[in-house]
Design an enzyme around this catalytic site. Structure first.
Site, PDB file in Angstrom:
ATOM      1  N   SER A  39       0.798  -1.224   0.000  1.00  0.00           N
ATOM      2  CA  SER A  39       0.000   0.000   0.000  1.00  0.00           C
ATOM      3  C   SER A  39       0.832   1.276   0.000  1.00  0.00           C
ATOM      4  O   SER A  39       0.366   2.321  -0.456  1.00  0.00           O
ATOM      5  CB  SER A  39      -0.944   0.003   1.206  1.00  0.00           C
ATOM      6  N   HIS A 272      -0.916   6.271   6.107  1.00  0.00           N
ATOM      7  CA  HIS A 272      -0.386   5.971   4.772  1.00  0.00           C
ATOM      8  C   HIS A 272       0.006   7.263   4.044  1.00  0.00           C
ATOM      9  O   HIS A 272      -0.398   8.355   4.439  1.00  0.00           O
ATOM     10  CB  HIS A 272      -1.433   5.197   3.952  1.00  0.00           C
TER      11      HIS A 272
END
Length: 290
Positions: A39, A272
């Site tokens: 990711s 993230h």
């Protein structure tokens, strides 16, 4: 008349040189670029998300896409996928919404000449365990290091032990990459900084104060394992931890590369990279290539 012919000849030669130089600069330096990773490579929730499959969280603004544009790559294949680990390189990966991401190494070809690999943080659920466990421990000891203590057993940091076992897995992936694409330049891309060097921002990064330094050590250890794997696996390591100093999740004024605890389906997944982070990592990768 003779001088006129000479002038025409000189101008024609100069025009030919300029045209040739322009064609050379326009030609792709890399003919087939493949991006592999998890990711932190795919970019979940960063607009615009691709649908192949949707569950991979693959953004058209992730760092491989920016790198491909910057290089004017002849052909670009991005098979990175959220949740991927080293096993996802050789096995299909089930993703949300009933999707499947094919084994990522399947995208490699004999003529692939550039590969970036961003993997390792999901092996042994290292990243997942940290973000799911540490925030919940802050309230009981906000100025201590309860998460580090939680993952320490009989004086042994179990996260550090897990990271040591990630290195040979990445080396195995690199061996398989070279086998499939023997002429490729291979870059192992590290993970950018999440926690700041100094200070705290519990409203954004809800770790106990003492666990900030531990989180940074975990990331540093992971990046060192990736660097060692790259060195042993005939690849180049791209350090993004150092260049992301000052761009951690606590950074203010739009300078953060990493999102904090709040999931934002129109911007970035929790903990993230943001779009700015992908652009920052891409700049580091491009600098390494140039």
């Amino acid at each position: 008349m003779r001088n006129t012919r000479l002038l025409v000849a000189v101008v024609s030669a100069a025009t030919l040189l300029v045209t040739t130089a322009a064609a050379a600069s326009a030609a792709p330096r890399f003919h087939h670029y493949v991006a592999l990773g998890d990711s932190y490579t795919s970019g979940p929730f960063i607009p615009v998300q691709r649908l192949d499959p949707l569950g991979c969280g693959r953004s058209t603004a992730n760092y491989p896409s920016v790198v491909a544009d910057g290089l004017h790559a002849g052909e670009f294949t991005d098979v990175s996928c959220a949740g991927a680990d080293t096993g996802s390189m050789t096995r299909p990966q089930q993703v949300p919404f009933n999707g499947t991401n094919a084994p990522q190494l399947g995208a490699l070809r004999i003529d692939t000449d550039l590969v970036t690999l961003g993997i390792g943080g999901n092996d042994f659920d290292v990243f997942g365990r940290l973000v799911s466990t540490c925030p919940g421990l802050r309230a009981g000891d906000p100025t201590g290091n309860p998460c580090e203590e939680h993952f320490t057993s009989n004086g042994v940091d179990t996260v550090k032990t897990a990271i040591a076992n990630i290195e040979p897995r990445v080396e195995a992936v690199l061996a398989a990459v070279h086998q499939r694409s023997p002429g490729a330049r291979v870059l192992v891309v590290g993970y950018p900084r999440i926690a700041p060097e100094r200070g705290y921002c519990p409203d954004v990064l809800p770790f106990a104060d003492g666990d900030y330094a531990w989180l940074s050590r975990v990331e540093s250890d992971l990046n060192q394992a990736l660097a060692d794997a790259a060195s042993n696996g005939d690849a180049e390591f791209v350090d993004t931890f150092g260049p992301s100093r000052g761009h951690d999740a606590c950074a203010r004024g739009g300078s953060a590369w990493i999102n904090g605890k709040d999931q934002n389906v129109f911007e970035a997944a929790a903990y993230h990279p943001l779009k700015a982070g992908m652009a920052g990592v891409a700049a580091v990768v491009l600098k390494s290539l140039r």
